[in-house]
Every structure is written in C-alpha cells, then in structure tokens.
Motif scaffolding. Structure first.
Motif, PDB file in Angstrom:
ATOM      1  N   ILE A 161      -0.347 -13.903   0.403  1.00  0.00           N
ATOM      2  CA  ILE A 161      -0.487 -14.837  -0.718  1.00  0.00           C
ATOM      3  C   ILE A 161       0.739 -14.762  -1.624  1.00  0.00           C
ATOM      4  O   ILE A 161       1.330 -15.771  -1.998  1.00  0.00           O
ATOM      5  N   GLN A 162       1.165 -13.525  -1.935  1.00  0.00           N
ATOM      6  CA  GLN A 162       2.302 -13.341  -2.819  1.00  0.00           C
ATOM      7  C   GLN A 162       3.562 -13.961  -2.209  1.00  0.00           C
ATOM      8  O   GLN A 162       4.354 -14.580  -2.907  1.00  0.00           O
ATOM      9  N   ARG A 163       3.743 -13.774  -0.887  1.00  0.00           N
ATOM     10  CA  ARG A 163       4.926 -14.338  -0.224  1.00  0.00           C
ATOM     11  C   ARG A 163       4.922 -15.860  -0.328  1.00  0.00           C
ATOM     12  O   ARG A 163       5.936 -16.474  -0.588  1.00  0.00           O
ATOM     13  N   LYS A 164       3.738 -16.455  -0.119  1.00  0.00           N
ATOM     14  CA  LYS A 164       3.613 -17.921  -0.170  1.00  0.00           C
ATOM     15  C   LYS A 164       3.945 -18.428  -1.569  1.00  0.00           C
ATOM     16  O   LYS A 164       4.729 -19.356  -1.732  1.00  0.00           O
ATOM     17  N   ILE A 165       3.347 -17.811  -2.579  1.00  0.00           N
ATOM     18  CA  ILE A 165       3.580 -18.254  -3.954  1.00  0.00           C
ATOM     19  C   ILE A 165       5.006 -17.953  -4.370  1.00  0.00           C
ATOM     20  O   ILE A 165       5.700 -18.790  -4.925  1.00  0.00           O
ATOM     21  N   GLY A 166       5.461 -16.729  -4.062  1.00  0.00           N
ATOM     22  CA  GLY A 166       6.804 -16.295  -4.454  1.00  0.00           C
ATOM     23  C   GLY A 166       7.873 -17.206  -3.875  1.00  0.00           C
ATOM     24  O   GLY A 166       8.850 -17.529  -4.542  1.00  0.00           O
ATOM     25  N   ALA A 167       7.681 -17.646  -2.625  1.00  0.00           N
ATOM     26  CA  ALA A 167       8.696 -18.465  -1.962  1.00  0.00           C
ATOM     27  C   ALA A 167       8.854 -19.820  -2.645  1.00  0.00           C
ATOM     28  O   ALA A 167       9.932 -20.391  -2.684  1.00  0.00           O
ATOM     29  N   PHE A 182       4.581  -1.872   6.231  1.00  0.00           N
ATOM     30  CA  PHE A 182       3.472  -2.603   5.633  1.00  0.00           C
ATOM     31  C   PHE A 182       2.128  -1.919   5.825  1.00  0.00           C
ATOM     32  O   PHE A 182       1.130  -2.342   5.259  1.00  0.00           O
ATOM     33  N   VAL A 183       2.094  -0.884   6.663  1.00  0.00           N
ATOM     34  CA  VAL A 183       0.835  -0.197   6.898  1.00  0.00           C
ATOM     35  C   VAL A 183       0.794   1.057   6.038  1.00  0.00           C
ATOM     36  O   VAL A 183       1.578   1.980   6.242  1.00  0.00           O
ATOM     37  N   PRO A 184      -0.086   1.103   5.031  1.00  0.00           N
ATOM     38  CA  PRO A 184      -0.131   2.275   4.156  1.00  0.00           C
ATOM     39  C   PRO A 184      -0.584   3.522   4.927  1.00  0.00           C
ATOM     40  O   PRO A 184      -1.317   3.416   5.912  1.00  0.00           O
ATOM     41  N   THR A 185      -0.122   4.684   4.444  1.00  0.00           N
ATOM     42  CA  THR A 185      -0.428   5.928   5.164  1.00  0.00           C
ATOM     43  C   THR A 185      -1.923   6.206   5.235  1.00  0.00           C
ATOM     44  O   THR A 185      -2.355   6.908   6.151  1.00  0.00           O
ATOM     45  N   VAL A 186      -2.696   5.656   4.315  1.00  0.00           N
ATOM     46  CA  VAL A 186      -4.130   5.935   4.341  1.00  0.00           C
ATOM     47  C   VAL A 186      -4.756   5.387   5.627  1.00  0.00           C
ATOM     48  O   VAL A 186      -5.761   5.914   6.123  1.00  0.00           O
ATOM     49  N   VAL A 187      -4.139   4.366   6.224  1.00  0.00           N
ATOM     50  CA  VAL A 187      -4.666   3.791   7.464  1.00  0.00           C
ATOM     51  C   VAL A 187      -4.401   4.711   8.661  1.00  0.00           C
ATOM     52  O   VAL A 187      -5.274   4.917   9.504  1.00  0.00           O
ATOM     53  N   THR A 188      -3.196   5.286   8.706  1.00  0.00           N
ATOM     54  CA  THR A 188      -2.843   6.125   9.851  1.00  0.00           C
ATOM     55  C   THR A 188      -3.278   7.582   9.673  1.00  0.00           C
ATOM     56  O   THR A 188      -3.281   8.348  10.623  1.00  0.00           O
ATOM     57  N   MET A 189      -3.651   7.932   8.444  1.00  0.00           N
ATOM     58  CA  MET A 189      -3.962   9.322   8.096  1.00  0.00           C
ATOM     59  C   MET A 189      -5.093   9.929   8.950  1.00  0.00           C
ATOM     60  O   MET A 189      -4.991  11.054   9.410  1.00  0.00           O
ATOM     61  N   ILE A 190      -6.157   9.153   9.175  1.00  0.00           N
ATOM     62  CA  ILE A 190      -7.321   9.699   9.876  1.00  0.00           C
ATOM     63  C   ILE A 190      -7.018   9.994  11.351  1.00  0.00           C
ATOM     64  O   ILE A 190      -7.218  11.126  11.795  1.00  0.00           O
ATOM     65  N   PRO A 191      -6.484   9.002  12.112  1.00  0.00           N
ATOM     66  CA  PRO A 191      -6.115   9.342  13.490  1.00  0.00           C
ATOM     67  C   PRO A 191      -5.054  10.435  13.563  1.00  0.00           C
ATOM     68  O   PRO A 191      -5.127  11.299  14.443  1.00  0.00           O
ATOM     69  N   LEU A 192      -4.079  10.413  12.638  1.00  0.00           N
ATOM     70  CA  LEU A 192      -3.044  11.454  12.658  1.00  0.00           C
ATOM     71  C   LEU A 192      -3.671  12.834  12.481  1.00  0.00           C
ATOM     72  O   LEU A 192      -3.291  13.797  13.149  1.00  0.00           O
ATOM     73  N   TYR A 193      -4.639  12.906  11.579  1.00  0.00           N
ATOM     74  CA  TYR A 193      -5.338  14.184  11.359  1.00  0.00           C
ATOM     75  C   TYR A 193      -6.018  14.642  12.654  1.00  0.00           C
ATOM     76  O   TYR A 193      -5.931  15.818  13.036  1.00  0.00           O
ATOM     77  N   LEU A 194      -6.671  13.710  13.350  1.00  0.00           N
ATOM     78  CA  LEU A 194      -7.365  14.064  14.588  1.00  0.00           C
ATOM     79  C   LEU A 194      -6.377  14.475  15.684  1.00  0.00           C
ATOM     80  O   LEU A 194      -6.621  15.430  16.420  1.00  0.00           O
ATOM     81  N   ILE A 195      -5.231  13.756  15.761  1.00  0.00           N
ATOM     82  CA  ILE A 195      -4.214  14.105  16.765  1.00  0.00           C
ATOM     83  C   ILE A 195      -3.666  15.498  16.487  1.00  0.00           C
ATOM     84  O   ILE A 195      -3.618  16.360  17.365  1.00  0.00           O
ATOM     85  N   VAL A 196      -3.269  15.728  15.230  1.00  0.00           N
ATOM     86  CA  VAL A 196      -2.668  17.014  14.865  1.00  0.00           C
ATOM     87  C   VAL A 196      -3.671  18.159  15.094  1.00  0.00           C
ATOM     88  O   VAL A 196      -3.304  19.221  15.604  1.00  0.00           O
ATOM     89  N   ILE A 223      -7.158  -6.066   2.797  1.00  0.00           N
ATOM     90  CA  ILE A 223      -7.018  -6.526   1.404  1.00  0.00           C
ATOM     91  C   ILE A 223      -5.537  -6.559   1.015  1.00  0.00           C
ATOM     92  O   ILE A 223      -5.031  -7.553   0.496  1.00  0.00           O
ATOM     93  N   ILE A 224      -4.820  -5.462   1.297  1.00  0.00           N
ATOM     94  CA  ILE A 224      -3.401  -5.390   0.947  1.00  0.00           C
ATOM     95  C   ILE A 224      -2.608  -6.456   1.702  1.00  0.00           C
ATOM     96  O   ILE A 224      -1.750  -7.134   1.143  1.00  0.00           O
ATOM     97  N   PHE A 225      -2.943  -6.639   2.973  1.00  0.00           N
ATOM     98  CA  PHE A 225      -2.225  -7.589   3.816  1.00  0.00           C
ATOM     99  C   PHE A 225      -2.406  -9.019   3.301  1.00  0.00           C
ATOM    100  O   PHE A 225      -1.434  -9.761   3.162  1.00  0.00           O
ATOM    101  N   VAL A 226      -3.648  -9.380   2.997  1.00  0.00           N
ATOM    102  CA  VAL A 226      -3.927 -10.727   2.492  1.00  0.00           C
ATOM    103  C   VAL A 226      -3.170 -10.970   1.191  1.00  0.00           C
ATOM    104  O   VAL A 226      -2.552 -12.017   0.994  1.00  0.00           O
ATOM    105  N   PHE A 227      -3.169  -9.968   0.308  1.00  0.00           N
ATOM    106  CA  PHE A 227      -2.457 -10.124  -0.956  1.00  0.00           C
ATOM    107  C   PHE A 227      -0.961 -10.312  -0.712  1.00  0.00           C
ATOM    108  O   PHE A 227      -0.316 -11.124  -1.378  1.00  0.00           O
ATOM    109  N   THR A 228      -0.405  -9.550   0.239  1.00  0.00           N
ATOM    110  CA  THR A 228       1.017  -9.678   0.557  1.00  0.00           C
ATOM    111  C   THR A 228       1.343 -11.096   1.011  1.00  0.00           C
ATOM    112  O   THR A 228       2.334 -11.691   0.579  1.00  0.00           O
TER     113      THR A 228
END
Lengths: 312, 281
Positions: free
Chosen positions: A299-305, B122-136, A292-297
């Motif tokens: 879209i925003q880049r396309k419009i913003g540009a 671009f990758v929020p921490t919530v995505v890496t949080m679960i595997p990181l928890y398992l690794i740690v 969801i975040i990636f798709v929004f990013t």
C-alpha cells in the motif's frame, strides 16, 4: 601474453557474451552469500509455512498435519481473544508511536536545519539513544518508572499531583513502553529528515522567497512536498519496526505485563513458541504478522509512488 | 551538507529561541544517561533518599564489584565481544565478496541473485526465528557460539550498502589493473577494498553495533548461563539483583561504554550510513 589471452576467453550464454574467468570468479564470490541465504532464509521460510499447518508441540512431541486449524484457532472463536488482544495492542502501539515519531522528528529536524549554535552537539544528543543497546537503556527507564523511588513519581508527588503505577498499571503500562520507544527511536527519523532537508537545493527556497512566501508557506508548499519520499519511507520503516517491537517490552514488562496489557504480536508469538511449546500456532501467527507487514508495504509503495514531486 | 559548514553569522532572537527549545529537548534525550552515570556511583541510601539526589553524596565504586558478584558479568561481556566480532567479521567478508561480484563483474544470473537478496530484507526475523530454532536445536547447536552467530548472518543490508559505495569506484581503475595482469582477487583486495576503506569501516561499525545489541535470537538459543550475551545477562539482572538500581546502573554503564566510545569517534560515519540507506530507498 598467452596468460593474458587465456583470461580473455569468451563464452556465449542466453544471448550475451561473457568473459569466462569473470563468470567463474563472480559465481565463486557469491557462494558464501547463497549458502547463508539458503540456510537462514529459504529453508526457514519454507519450513515456517509447513509448520503452520501442523500441531507441532515441543512439550508433548506431537507432530501431525492439521490443515488450517492453527489459523482457525488464532482468528476465530473464543480461542482468538489472545490474538486479537495482541493485534489491538500492536495497532495502538504502532499508531501512537508513528504519529509522535513523525511529527516530533519532523519538527526537530526543521528546527535543527536553521541557523543555530552547537548544531553538531544537538544532533548527536538526539541520535544517542538510537545506538545504545535497548536492554541497557531499558534498565534506566525501569527505575524512572519505579512506583516508589522512581524520579517520575517523585516529581509528580513533589508537584502535588497524583502518582502513576506506570509499568505496573494495567492502563498505563503500554503508554510507559510507548514513551520509552519514542525516546529511543526519535533520533533515527530526525537524521533522515535532516538529511532530506539539507538535500533541498537553495534555488527552490530562494525562488519561493523572491515570490514573497512566508516561512510557513516555504515549508508546506516547497520543502514538505520534496520531503514526501522520505516521509513515506520513514512511515513504512517505523510501522514495520512497531510491528516487530519486542525487546523493550520483554525487558520492562516480562510475560506481557499486568493483565497481559503489553502483550504485542511478537511477544505473543514468543509466548506461543517458547513458553507453551506450540510451534505450529506460533508459526501461523508469525505468518499472519508477515502478511500484515507485507500488505502495508505494498500500500505504501502504491501511495508513495503517486506522490513524488519533481521541480526540475 | 554545505549548509552545516556555513558560518553562523548574525543570530537573531528567533534563532536563540529555537536553540533554547532544542537544547531543552537534547537535555531530555541525554538525561537518562546522565542519571545512569551518577547513579552507578550512588549508595543504597542515596537511591532511596527523598527528595532524589542527582549527584551521589559519596562516590561509591562498590556497585561495580557487586555486578561481578551477582552475575558472571565478565563472561557475558566476553561472550558479547566474541559473538559480535565473529558475526561482524563474517557479514563484512561475505558482503564485500558479494558487492564486488555484483558491481564490478559481468555474469549471468546477477539480477536473479539481487532480487533474491533484497527479498530476504522484507521478511522479518520473527518469521524465520521458529524454524531456525528447530534447525539449530536438531543439530545440537543450542548453547554454543556457532548457534548464536551463524543464524544471525544476514548480509542483504550490508551488501546493498557496500554496492552503493563500490559503484562509485571507476571501472577504468579496475581495467587498468587488469591490463597490468592482476587477478580478480588481487584487484578486490589491492584496488577496491583500499578505495572503499571508509565505506567498509562504516558498514563494520554499523554491523557491530547491531550485533552488540542483538537480543531476541541469543535469548531463544541460550539456556545455560555461561553462553548468555550481555543483553540477556542484563535482562536477568533485573530479577537477580532484586531491583538494586545502583547495581543495575553500574552494569548498564559498563555495557554502554564501548558503544559510547564508538559513538563519540564515529558519529559522522553512522549518520552517513543511515542517510545513505534511507535516502536511496
């Protein structure tokens, strides 16, 4: 002299000539960064994808490949109610927070950009909630929202108005979190807008004034188009922040609030992973959030540009 | 920035109205902190009084002692200081190295590394949080300082911030030092770091404030009370103090104090680093 020559030894690589010692030092200096990137980014990203196709459960210890069934669980059928509820709450939270953050911050920034006394103090006041730890300020607001001895209800009842259940009400809890989040995040956007406004060269404004533009026209015809890159950056950052919101929700309304009314996506992922031990499902949910975040990013880049203006 | 420095000159009534609106707004923003400050010294009777009391009737300092009695507050405080300092130190050192390598040296693979680094933002921490928890957990680092600090070392943001500053250091300065026979590490610590001192200080402040308020990761990775950091300890204070607000306010005041001191002295630097990162992208 011989020492100096040694350092100048050259090497040819991929059609470019490099200084050997610079190459060595450069690579060496990047090693710590690479090590941490691999352990905190690359490996976790690969593992979260793998996990999302398993039924890994820390309570039962089960660990089997289950194909897409975590995604099916989250997105279809009666089991998906919790996911769509969290997604709905997050969308409402994001849209309301964005609209208030953008309009209020822009308004305040424009006002701060005019000739007024105590400008530095005022700017610092709006900025202060940004730097204070969220948990500490949440504690203050928990009291503000207290049904019996909170200042909000005391003021309402003093004015003869009906009081509210705030964080404890099924219909008011998300709104209460939103008021807090807007208060907390406003300053960050004000700072960005203010910097953008101060970057606008006076020549554009003066040219507009000579042409007889009113203040209203000066803003909408000259300043706002120039601010557009910042507006679209703030829009994106705020959207991402809203979709990542967790701390204030977890502190002010633990376990999703009354009737799960403040269960946002990250809170749901947290519940799946650390309350229920369903790591596979939580991983799948986290990846959906990322998409969801990636798709929004994108879209925003396309419009913003397309919408940048340049008067030079 | 020249505009802020300009003299106020004559203020029209319009400017005064703007000022009045902004002042009311600023008061609203600061009000929670003012409320917290006074309430930290209130007695229980003051908290429950109606109409509400703004200023305590008697200045009661016992709330602060109650915080220490209810929870191991000093331990939490120490944990927060230790982990924030370690995290900030590591992030800054690694970022300074990387930023120097990215801006001042020529070698193949630089582009690739930059792309790699930026994509991690671009990758929020919530995505890496679960595997990181398992690794740690699998290496047994739950409830350790290393377990709190190491997974939170993400350097992309500070590296990009420092790259911006390092680029403005002229290449001639480095070439001159090279001709004098200085090695790369010497140049980094004797030429680049002193020239970018202000920038590194800004990045340090920014990173420290982030580490100080870090919540989600320490919450996940600590189960034992003695490894809780301040934000986690304060989250549990809500239930453990059974909503004794005056005690909660005393704890909040103590947690905010170092941030407040930093803020008063370095507001300009913080604002600068936000605008730099914001305007660039």
């Amino acid at each position: 002299m011989s020492d100096h020559k040694k350092r100048q030894r050259k090497v040819r690589l991929f059609g470019d000539v490099y200084n050997l010692s610079e190459m060595g030092v450069g690579t060496l200096l990047l090693i710590p960064s690479i090590v941490f990137l691999v352990f905190t980014f690359v490996i976790p990203v690969i593992q979260v994808i793998q996990l999302s196709f398993t039924n890994y459960n820390t309570v039962t210890g089960a660990m089997n490949s289950v194909g897409f069934s975590n995604y099916v669980y989250l997105l279809t059928g009666s089991s998906s109610a919790n996911f769509y509820q969290a997604l709905g709450h997050t969308a409402v939270y994001a849209v309301v927070r964005l609209s208030f953050d953008l309009t209020l911050a822009l308004l305040i920034a424009v006002m701060l950009d005019s000739k007024i006394p105590m400008k530095k103090f005022l700017r610092a006041s709006y900025f202060a909630p940004v730097v204070v730890p969220i948990v500490a300020s949440s504690l203050i607001w928990i009291w503000f929202y207290d049904v019996n001895i909170g200042p909000f209800n005391q003021i309402l009842s003093a004015l003869g108005l009906p009081t509210s259940k705030w964080l404890l009400g099924e219909n008011t809890s998300l709104m209460s979190i939103l008021i807090f989040s807007i208060w907390k995040g406003l300053g960050y956007n004000i700072i960005l807008f203010l910097a953008g406004l101060q970057n606008i060269s006076d020549t554009y404004i003066d040219a507009g004034k000579i042409d007889g533009a009113s203040n209203w026209q000066l803003f909408w015809r000259i300043k706002f188009p120039l601010l557009r890159p910042i507006v679209s950056f703030v829009l994106l950052m705020d959207f991402i922040e809203a979709f990542k919101a967790f701390t204030e929700v977890d502190v002010m309304t633990p376990n999703g609030g009354p009737m799960r009314s403040t269960m946002l996506l990250v809170n749901y992922i947290y519940e799946l992973a650390f309350t229920n031990g369903r790591m596979g499902r939580a991983a799948a949910c986290a990846l959906i959030l990322f998409v969801i975040i990636f798709v929004f990013t994108i879209i925003q880049r396309k419009i913003g540009a397309n919408k940048t203006v340049d008067y030079d | 920035m020249t505009k802020t420095k300009s003299k106020l000159g004559k203020l029209t009534w319009k400017n005064w109205i703007l000022f009045a609106i902004l002042f009311v707004g600023a008061f609203t923003m600061l009000f929670p902190f003012v409320w917290m400050f006074f309430s930290a010294f209130k007695t229980k009777a003051d908290v429950y009084s109606y109409p509400p009391r703004w200023v305590p009737s008697t200045w009661d300092f016992s709330n602060f002692r109650k915080v220490f009695d209810m929870i191991p507050f000093l331990r939490y405080y120490w944990n927060s200081i230790l982990t924030s300092v370690l995290q900030t130190g590591l992030i800054i050192i690694i970022s300074v190295f990387a930023a120097y390598a990215l801006t001042k040296l020529r070698y193949p693979g630089k582009k690739l590394f930059s792309t790699f680094l930026i994509s991690s933002m671009f990758v929020p921490t919530v995505v890496t949080m679960i595997p990181l928890y398992l690794i740690v957990s699998s290496v047994g680092l739950n409830d350790t300082y290393a377990g709190i600090v190491l997974p939170q070392i993400s350097t992309a943001f500070t590296t990009m911030l420092l790259c911006g500053f390092f680029e403005s250091i002229p290449r001639d300065l480095i070439d001159a030092a090279r001709l004098d026979g200085c090695g790369h590490m010497r140049i980094l610590f004797r030429v680049v770091v002193p020239n970018a001192g202000g920038a590194i200080a800004t990045a340090t402040l920014f990173t420290f404030l982030g580490a100080w308020k870090s919540y989600t990761w320490p919450l996940i990775i600590t189960t034992k009370t003695e490894y809780r950091t301040l934000p986690i300890g304060m989250k549990y204070l809500v239930t453990e103090s059974s909503s004794e607000y005056q005690v909660m306010m005393a704890a909040a005041l103590m947690a905010i104090l170092p941030v407040l001191i930093v803020f008063i002295f370095a507001e300009k630097q913080l604002v600068r680093s936000i605008t730099l990162t914001g305007l660039k992208s």
